[in-house]
Design a protein around this motif. Structure first.
Motif, mmCIF file in Angstrom:
data_model
loop_
_atom_site.group_PDB
_atom_site.id
_atom_site.type_symbol
_atom_site.label_atom_id
_atom_site.label_comp_id
_atom_site.label_asym_id
_atom_site.label_seq_id
_atom_site.Cartn_x
_atom_site.Cartn_y
_atom_site.Cartn_z
ATOM 1 N N ILE A 84 81.850 40.050 51.063
ATOM 2 C CA ILE A 84 80.859 39.246 51.769
ATOM 3 C C ILE A 84 79.988 38.556 50.725
ATOM 4 N N THR A 85 80.029 37.224 50.728
ATOM 5 C CA THR A 85 79.386 36.437 49.682
ATOM 6 C C THR A 85 78.403 35.444 50.275
ATOM 7 N N VAL A 86 77.263 35.283 49.603
ATOM 8 C CA VAL A 86 76.307 34.237 49.937
ATOM 9 C C VAL A 86 76.234 33.273 48.759
ATOM 10 N N ASP A 87 76.510 31.998 49.020
ATOM 11 C CA ASP A 87 76.428 30.952 47.999
ATOM 12 C C ASP A 87 75.394 29.927 48.423
ATOM 13 N N GLU A 88 74.436 29.663 47.541
ATOM 14 C CA GLU A 88 73.371 28.736 47.874
ATOM 15 C C GLU A 88 73.421 27.514 46.965
ATOM 16 N N PHE A 89 73.294 26.352 47.585
ATOM 17 C CA PHE A 89 73.260 25.079 46.880
ATOM 18 C C PHE A 89 71.980 24.351 47.280
ATOM 19 N N ALA A 90 71.779 23.137 46.755
ATOM 20 C CA ALA A 90 70.558 22.390 47.058
ATOM 21 C C ALA A 90 70.473 22.005 48.524
ATOM 22 N N THR A 91 71.622 21.755 49.169
ATOM 23 C CA THR A 91 71.599 21.262 50.548
ATOM 24 C C THR A 91 72.333 22.160 51.529
ATOM 25 N N GLN A 92 72.787 23.313 51.097
ATOM 26 C CA GLN A 92 73.462 24.217 52.029
ATOM 27 C C GLN A 92 73.511 25.631 51.476
#
Length: 211
Positions: free
Chosen positions: A169-177
């Motif tokens: 289970i992974t959470v990936d965060e970017f500038a717009t999502q």
């Protein structure tokens, strides 16, 4: 003798029966005001509770778009052959180690916030039962959408009794999502084939759930 139905009241608010025979059934009866079954559900979900419908959206994705009325419209299309966002590629990446009825909180940092039903959220609670909740964290699976969402503002990839013990289970965060991926995800008793679910929360408030 039998008790007068009018004295019993509307005992169950989601059974399709006029329990007290007063002409008003379930949520149309004033006695059901405030009952979880008649409370507006602040959530988005696909309920995979009864075979053979388990993951009947395999290979599909649902896109939820905010509408002017404060809710969402949705459209179903074919999902990409591979993940739209490769797990582990975010500017910020977190891997959640979750067992049964567990959750971990991810505080938004790169995207900072996300609007869900018009409310600004700054945290995601990633749960092992296949849903991401906002505000109050949720850990359990409650059968029935109305009862579940009465206490959880959430997006359910799988509204089922699941476990994260075999999953990545992974959470990936970017500038717009911000992207939450459940890879090799299984139901609690492991009686069904594992599935993969990816939920994409965009800064414009739209949400994509891909199977």
């Amino acid at each position: 003798s039998r008790p007068d139905p009018m004295c019993i009241g509307e005992t169950v608010c989601d059974d399709g029966v006029d329990n007290d025979s007063d002409g008003d059934m379930d949520c149309d009866d004033s006695e059901c005001t405030g009952d979880p079954a008649c409370t507006a559900a602040f959530g988005l979900w696909e309920l995979f509770e009864v075979d053979p419908e388990y993951v009947d959206l395999d290979g599909q994705q649902i896109t939820y778009t905010p509408d002017p009325g404060g809710g969402y419209t949705f459209a179903t299309t074919a999902a990409p052959a591979a993940y739209a966002v490769t797990p582990g590629t975010g500017t910020v990446t977190a891997t959640m180690a979750l067992g049964d009825d567990a959750f971990q909180t991810h505080a938004l940092s790169t995207m900072r916030s996300f609007s869900f039903f018009g409310t600004t959220q700054t945290n995601l609670h990633v749960g092992s039962n296949g849903y991401v909740s906002f505000g109050a964290s949720g850990t359990t699976w409650i059968p029935g959408a109305a009862s579940f969402f009465a206490s959880n503002a959430a997006v359910c990839g799988l509204c089922e009794d699941m476990t994260g013990e075999d999953a990545t289970i992974t959470v990936d965060e970017f500038a717009t999502q911000v992207v939450v991926t459940y890879d090799n995800f299984r139901n609690l008793d492991r009686s069904r084939t594992p599935t993969d679910v990816q939920m994409i929360f965009n800064s414009d408030g739209s949400i994509v759930v891909a199977y």
